[in-house]
Motif scaffolding. Structure first.
Motif, short mmCIF file in Angstrom:
data_model
loop_
_atom_site.label_atom_id
_atom_site.label_comp_id
_atom_site.label_asym_id
_atom_site.label_seq_id
_atom_site.Cartn_x
_atom_site.Cartn_y
_atom_site.Cartn_z
N MET A 82 0.91 -1.15 0.07
CA MET A 82 0.11 0.05 0.01
C MET A 82 0.91 1.26 -0.08
N PRO A 104 -0.56 7.75 -3.35
CA PRO A 104 -1.21 6.55 -3.09
C PRO A 104 -1.92 5.73 -3.96
N ALA A 124 -8.30 2.13 2.85
CA ALA A 124 -7.31 1.39 2.17
C ALA A 124 -7.85 0.13 1.54
N LYS A 141 -10.85 0.20 -0.94
CA LYS A 141 -10.24 0.78 -2.27
C LYS A 141 -9.60 -0.42 -2.81
N TYR A 142 -8.64 -1.09 -2.39
CA TYR A 142 -7.61 -2.18 -3.00
C TYR A 142 -8.52 -3.14 -3.25
#
Length: 183
Positions: free
Chosen positions: A29, A38, A95, A98-99
């Motif tokens: 990440m 990012p 995160a 999103k990932y």
């Protein structure tokens, strides 16, 4: 010692297949990288899933094919970073969402592991389970026992895993599992 990166993705997957195990690939990440955007790390995760699992006519599948492996590797297991406790659960869960969205847009069949606690950190696990259980299949936990606790450590660990399992059972994803990734 500095990692030389002498073993690449292709070599790692080949090694796993030769020894009869499924690879698990951890995506970075960039949680502690203030130099790079990012979004570039999210794009890297997308591209890596496509490299491993995409068709040979996809952007990164073409690269894989050019590297000598025409068919997809069909990597099932992916983890969203490792040992990122310093960024806090709110940032980590944001995160993860999103990932997972981006990675599953490439291959919806992949299984996702997320970073659970190190030691007996119930609060970390609780927050990750409450905030993003629907995004993962495995909660990756670490445990290293001090030699002076060898007589009680396994029982304490069993209690901890049962508590964590109870939290998962009451979550939005009761089918998630605990994955002991470091022991």
């Amino acid at each position: 010692d500095q990692e030389t990166n002498a073993m690449g993705v292709d070599e790692f997957i080949d090694f796993c297949r030769r020894i009869g195990t499924e690879p698990l690939i951890v995506v970075n990440m960039g949680a502690y990288d203030s130099e790079r955007n990012p979004k570039e790390y999210i794009q890297d995760a997308h591209d890596l899933v496509q490299y491993c699992n995409g068709p040979a006519d996809s952007e990164w599948g073409k690269v894989r094919a050019a590297n000598g492996h025409y068919g997809p590797y069909n990597v099932k297991y992916w983890e969203i970073d490792n040992e990122i406790w310093g960024i806090g659960t709110e940032r980590y869960c944001d995160a993860v969402r999103k990932y997972v969205s981006v990675m599953k847009s490439v291959d919806a069949s992949i299984k996702i592991a997320v970073c659970g606690s190190s030691g007996f950190d119930e609060e970390w696990n609780k927050k990750v389970i409450e905030d993003c259980a629907e995004c993962f299949d495995y909660l990756s936990v670490h445990r290293y026992e001090d030699p002076e606790n060898f007589d009680v450590g396994p029982l304490n660990l069993e209690r901890f895993y049962r508590k964590t399992g109870d939290m998962i059972a009451k979550s939005s994803n009761p089918n998630a599992r605990i994955y002991v990734s470091e022991w």
